[in-house]
Design an enzyme around this catalytic site. Structure first.
Site, PDB file in Angstrom:
ATOM      1  N   GLY A  44       0.831  -1.195   0.000  1.00  8.77           N
ATOM      2  CA  GLY A  44       0.000   0.000   0.000  1.00  8.77           C
ATOM      3  C   GLY A  44       0.864   1.241   0.000  1.00  8.77           C
ATOM      4  CB  CYS A  45       0.235   4.643   1.295  1.00  8.45           C
ATOM      5  SG  CYS A  45       1.057   6.235   1.478  1.00  8.45           S
TER       6      CYS A  45
END
Length: 214
Positions: A44-45
Site C-alpha cells: 500500500g502507501c
C-alpha cells in the site's frame, strides 16, 4: 461528521505535488554494508510501510521508493497514474543478527491486508499492490514458505494475493516522501490511517519494537 469522514478518506494520492523534483535514483542490492541485508516490500502507501519498519529493532534504515515497473527514474505523479508498472515500496536495510527476514515477513503480513488486489483501504491501483521483491533465491524460498504459512493460518477469510517477484531496480522517492509520518504526525492521513495501524503493530509486536527519533 461530514468533515471527519472527509478527513478519513484523505489518502496519499492527494498529497501536495508542489515538489516535483525527481529525486529518484537506482540502488543496487550490494550497496548495503557488510553483514547487513536488504528487504523490499510493497504493502500500500509507502508512508505506512516506512513508519512500521522504522520501529522494528534491527532495522537500520527504511527508504520509500518505487520498484517493479518499466519506467526509469519515475516521478510520484507518474507512479500515481498507474501506468508505470511500479509499486510504492519500502527498501529496508536490516541486521539479520537482530531481526531475521522471516520476522520481517511476519510483520509484513500483519500490517496490511494481503488479500485485497491492488488496494489497501482507500488507496487503489496497481501502485498499491501487495508485493515482495526478493533479493536472492534464499529470500524467495523463505517468502514462499512464509506466504504458504500465512495462507494456512486461517487469519484471513480470502486467499493472499501478494506477489513474490525478483528484485531488479529500486528508485528512491522524492525527498518529501522520506520519513513522512514522523514529520507529519497531525496530517489527516497520518492521524486517521497510519497512527491506528502503528498502534495495532505495537500491540502485536511489542517484543520487536525500538525507539524512534523524530
Amino acid at each position: 461528521m461530514v468533515l471527519l469522514f472527509a478527513l478519513i478518506f484523505f489518502s496519499c494520492n492527494t498529497e501536495s505535488k508542489t515538489n516535483t523534483t525527481n529525486m529518484s535514483d537506482s540502488l543496487s542490492v550490494n550497496e548495503s554494508k557488510s553483514g547487513l541485508d536488504t528487504a523490499t516490500f510493497g504493502a500500500g502507501c509507502f508512508w505506512c510501510v516506512e513508519a512500521v519498519f522504522q520501529r522494528v529493532n534491527g532495522v537500520l534504515s527504511v527508504v520509500s521508493g518505487y520498484a517493479g515497473g518499466e519506467v526509469e527514474k519515475p516521478t510520484y505523479e507518474q507512479v500515481c497514474s498507474g501506468a508505470t508498472g511500479h509499486a510504492e515500496v519500502a527498501q529496508i536495510t536490516f541486521n539479520p543478527n537482530e531481526v531475521s527476514y522471516e520476522e520481517l515477513l511476519e510483520i509484513f503480513w500483519h500490517t496490511h491486508n494481503p488479500t485485497t488486489l491492488n488496494r489497501q483501504g482507500n488507496d487503489e491501483g496497481t501502485q498499491y499492490r501487495s508485493v515482495i521483491f526478493y533479493h536472492s533465491n534464499e529470500q524467495k524460498k523463505i517468502a514462499e514458505a512464509s506466504k504458504a504459512k500465512a495462507n494456512a493460518s486461517g487469519e484471513w477469510r480470502e486467499p493472499i494475493v501478494t506477489e513474490i517477484v525478483p528484485y531488479t531496480k529500486f528508485f528512491k522517492a522524492e525527498s518529501y516522501h522520506q520519513n513522512y509520518y514522523n514529520q507529519h504526525l497531525y496530517q489527516p492521513y497520518c492521524s486517521f490511517v497510519i497512527s491506528p495501524k502503528l498502534e495495532k503493530f505495537k500491540s502485536k509486536f511489542s517484543d520487536k519494537l525500538k525507539d524512534v527519533k523524530k
